[in-house]
Enzyme design. Sequence first.
Site, PDB file in Angstrom:
ATOM      1  CG  LEU A 235      47.103  94.069  50.262  1.00 44.41           C
ATOM      2  CD1 LEU A 235      46.553  95.344  50.880  1.00 44.41           C
ATOM      3  CD2 LEU A 235      46.854  92.873  51.177  1.00 44.41           C
ATOM      4  N   GLY A 276      53.350  99.845  46.957  1.00 44.49           N
ATOM      5  CA  GLY A 276      52.054 100.393  47.327  1.00 44.49           C
ATOM      6  C   GLY A 276      51.232  99.448  48.169  1.00 44.49           C
ATOM      7  CG  ASP A 277      48.951  96.494  46.344  1.00 45.28           C
ATOM      8  OD1 ASP A 277      50.057  96.549  45.770  1.00 45.28           O
ATOM      9  OD2 ASP A 277      47.923  96.061  45.802  1.00 45.28           O
ATOM     10  CD  GLU A 278      54.521  94.919  44.898  1.00 43.01           C
ATOM     11  OE1 GLU A 278      54.266  94.362  43.814  1.00 43.01           O
ATOM     12  OE2 GLU A 278      55.555  95.593  45.097  1.00 43.01           O
TER      13      GLU A 278
END
Length: 348
Positions: A235, A276-278
Amino acid sequence: MEQALAALADGSDVVSVVEVAADRSLKIHLAPLQLGDGRQAGIIATVEDVSGERRALRRLSEREAYARGILESLDTPTAVVDGNGVIRDVNRAWRERAEEAGADLSDTGLGADYRAVCRHSSEHGSKDAEVVLAALERVLSGASGSERLDYRMEGSPAAWWELRISALELEQGGAVLTHSDVTWRHEVQALLEEQARTDPLTGLANRSGLLEYGGGAMARARRSGNDVTVLFVDLDAFKPINDRLGHPAGDEVLRTTAARLQAVTRETDCVARVGGDEFVVVCEGLSGDQVSSLTTRIGDALAAPIDVGTEVTVTASIGSVRVAGDADLARAIAEADADMYAAKRNRR
């Protein structure tokens, strides 16, 4: 007495045990004394003190009653088999369990051959029955003093039982079989294993779940000759959402992203959160055009606004790689990660 005299008159012996005191028993043996011409000349009486024998029989009877009481009091289905595997005793829980399962007590009750029951189940496809039989044979042969194993009882829902087999220290051999319902233990174990493979925030697979699925996908690709596609999704500008709106808003973005990724992929694909945002998506059997189409759908789906109390918009950088089944999965993920960073740099 009249019956005894009548029996003696007919030439028969009379044996009786008389209690002469609280702990004293006498066995009286009366036999007719006959002359050579067949006439009865009298009675021969012998008296034997059998107090010790009677006490031993009473103690034996008491021990049997004691053992029977213990057996019946057990809440777990329990059976006693002799050295040949024939059931010699069962308790109330065993009988009730057999009735609940719809079993015929002639097959699993007194006098039934437990080994034959196992063989019958094995012939009808139960692999666990073979394991149970092998464990019982080890105990009955003296190769093992006790065995403990879990076996699966087929049905809907399926149940798991723990079987304990303990050898009887008797000259004629034998064993005690105790069954305990441990379905709850297997359900907890399955839940823990599922949790170990699942990301708690999004419900997607975590890195362990990804590697487990990916390993299977690579094995299937080796057999089929198809390629495996790995997409790495990151993201963009996610950190500012956490910083401005707080972690609850960031968590909602991640949950929504996970749901959207699942919506545009197939049920047979694996979607995992690995950071985390992967996110990583593993797909089997996609052509190059299909990979391009999927990448576009993912980008469009993730770009839609997300309501976290206020509308926020995130975009995603996506890298992809297609590999054959003999490739290294971890290396393929790393290559997709590198491709994602190249895409991110180009967008900037």
